[in-house]
Design an enzyme around this catalytic site. Structure first.
Site, mmCIF file in Angstrom:
data_model
loop_
_atom_site.group_PDB
_atom_site.id
_atom_site.type_symbol
_atom_site.label_atom_id
_atom_site.label_comp_id
_atom_site.label_asym_id
_atom_site.label_seq_id
_atom_site.Cartn_x
_atom_site.Cartn_y
_atom_site.Cartn_z
ATOM 1 N N GLU A 12 -6.611 4.407 8.943
ATOM 2 C CA GLU A 12 -6.529 5.459 8.003
ATOM 3 C C GLU A 12 -7.326 5.898 7.450
ATOM 4 O OE1 GLU A 12 -2.718 5.353 5.525
ATOM 5 O OE2 GLU A 12 -2.162 5.071 7.632
ATOM 6 N N GLY B 205 2.523 2.064 10.838
ATOM 7 C CA GLY B 205 3.577 2.693 10.425
ATOM 8 C C GLY B 205 4.296 3.503 11.611
ATOM 9 N N GLY C 131 3.087 -1.863 4.458
ATOM 10 C CA GLY C 131 3.290 0.235 4.050
ATOM 11 C C GLY C 131 4.321 0.849 3.736
ATOM 12 N N GLY C 132 5.623 0.997 4.972
ATOM 13 C CA GLY C 132 6.175 1.757 4.526
ATOM 14 C C GLY C 132 7.287 0.845 3.757
ATOM 15 N N ASN D 115 1.054 -1.078 0.078
ATOM 16 C CA ASN D 115 0.003 -0.090 -0.320
ATOM 17 C C ASN D 115 0.710 0.946 -0.053
ATOM 18 O OD1 ASN D 115 -1.778 1.856 0.732
ATOM 19 N ND2 ASN D 115 -2.513 1.044 3.038
ATOM 20 N N TRP D 116 0.369 1.790 -0.918
ATOM 21 C CA TRP D 116 2.029 3.116 -1.222
ATOM 22 C C TRP D 116 1.056 4.442 -0.674
ATOM 23 C CZ3 TRP D 116 4.097 2.771 -7.163
ATOM 24 C CH2 TRP D 116 4.840 1.572 -7.317
ATOM 25 N N LYS D 117 -0.044 3.969 -0.040
ATOM 26 C CA LYS D 117 -0.582 5.522 0.428
ATOM 27 C C LYS D 117 -0.434 7.135 -0.644
ATOM 28 C CE LYS D 117 0.360 3.124 4.879
ATOM 29 N NZ LYS D 117 -0.038 3.480 6.291
ATOM 30 N N SER E 228 3.576 -2.146 10.094
ATOM 31 C CA SER E 228 5.070 -2.782 10.615
ATOM 32 C C SER E 228 5.919 -3.964 10.404
ATOM 33 C CB SER E 228 5.762 -1.890 12.235
ATOM 34 O OG SER E 228 4.893 -0.731 12.214
ATOM 35 N N GLU F 193 -4.826 -5.918 10.361
ATOM 36 C CA GLU F 193 -3.808 -4.775 11.205
ATOM 37 C C GLU F 193 -4.430 -4.208 12.723
ATOM 38 O OE1 GLU F 193 -1.854 -3.054 6.759
ATOM 39 O OE2 GLU F 193 -4.211 -2.046 7.275
ATOM 40 N N HIS G 46 -9.329 0.829 5.401
ATOM 41 C CA HIS G 46 -7.997 0.998 5.701
ATOM 42 C C HIS G 46 -8.332 1.859 6.764
ATOM 43 C CE1 HIS G 46 -3.977 2.239 6.712
ATOM 44 N NE2 HIS G 46 -4.042 1.100 5.932
HETATM 45 C C1 PEP Z 1 -0.510 -0.484 6.300
HETATM 46 O O1 PEP Z 1 -1.209 1.222 5.904
HETATM 47 O O2 PEP Z 1 -1.200 -0.700 5.831
HETATM 48 C C2 PEP Z 1 0.314 -0.791 6.910
HETATM 49 C C3 PEP Z 1 0.441 -1.950 7.337
HETATM 50 O O3 PEP Z 1 2.094 0.509 7.221
HETATM 51 P P1 PEP Z 1 3.077 0.044 7.361
HETATM 52 O O4 PEP Z 1 3.807 -1.273 6.883
HETATM 53 O O5 PEP Z 1 3.716 1.096 7.029
HETATM 54 O O6 PEP Z 1 2.913 0.128 9.344
#
Ligand code: PEP
Length: 246
Positions: free
Chosen positions: A93, A169, A230-231, A9-11, A209, A163, A91
């Site tokens: 967010e 994050g 994500g990251g 997920n590049w957000k 994470s 999640e 999600h």
């Molecule tokens: C996400 O936003 O779906 C996610 C898992 O982010 P991160 O890996 O950065 O925690």
């Protein structure tokens, strides 16, 4: 049998050139039996859908309306016309910054499935609820309301992503045991709502994470079928290492 999936997920990251370059390099990753999905910003989907390769495309969001006067929104039908195969829904967010409710998320799931797009349905509890021991109850409610009125065959076209919000994050990761406990609980809930066979066929991804240093331990757990990243999905090397850690 549930399949192995790693989704990035590049957000709201990467300008056009950065995104195209990352997409092209991820598209050449040669993992055998892992489905690889990336969710770039929606303005890049039209172009990326023309690139052939092994990566499948996901949108990060979709409107809860079918079509019409909804300025700024993108419909499930539009995504389908670009051959987008997946869309992230629910999600944390979107739930927290855009006040998305289980009911609205459910509307999105139905529209996506009616347009042959597979939802990646996210659920997760906040830290306060985990500390109070309410995590199972919260996830059960999100599943019951979010997946409401989906037929068995529609559900089989979904991917579920657990999640924990406190791990997204933040650098904090659920332990592999915490992830396994919740993934197994999710299968139990699905089994009660549908049946055992459906529950065992679903792919349930862990997100929060997830990185090369912890992905192998997480993916080794029986009910963890991959990750929503994500990251660590923003660099080919780390994304590739996670894919390789199965
Ligand atoms: C996400 O936003 O779906 C996610 C898992 O982010 P991160 O890996 O950065 O925690």
């Amino acid at each position: 049998m549930s399949r192995k999936v790693v989704a990035g997920n590049w957000k709201m990251n990467l300008n056009y050139n950065e995104a195209l370059s990352l997409f092209n390099s991820v598209n050449t990753i040669s993992a055998k039996d892992v489905e690889i999905i990336v969710a770039p910003a929606s303005i890049y989907l039209a172009e990326f859908s023309k690139c052939s390769g092994r990566v499948k495309l996901a949108a990060q969001n979709v409107s809860n309306f079918k079509s019409g006067a909804y300025t700024g929104e993108i419909s499930a039908q539009m995504l389908n016309s670009l051959n987008v195969e997946y869309c992230i829904v629910g999600h944390s967010e979107r739930r927290s910054y855009y006040n998305e409710t289980d009911q609205l998320i459910n509307q999105k799931l139905h529209l996506l499935l009616e347009n042959n797009i597979s939802p990646i349905f996210c659920c997760g509890e906040i830290l306060k609820d985990r500390e109070k021991g309410l995590h199972n109850t919260i996830i059960e409610q999100q599943l019951k309301h979010g997946l409401q009125d989906l037929t068995k065959s529609q559900l089989l076209n979904c991917i579920i992503a657990y999640e924990p919000v406190w791990a997204i994050g933040t650098g904090l990761t659920a332990t592999a045991e915490q992830a396994q406990q919740m993934h197994s609980f999710i299968r139990d809930v699905i089994s009660q709502l549908y049946d055992l066979e459906t529950a065992s066929s679903l792919s349930i991804l862990y997100g929060g994470s997830c990185k090369p240093s912890n992905s192998a331990e997480l993916f080794a757990k029986k009910d963890v079928n991959g990750g929503l990243i994500g990251g660590a999905a923003l660099k080919k090397e780390t994304f590739n290492e996670i894919i390789d850690s199965f």
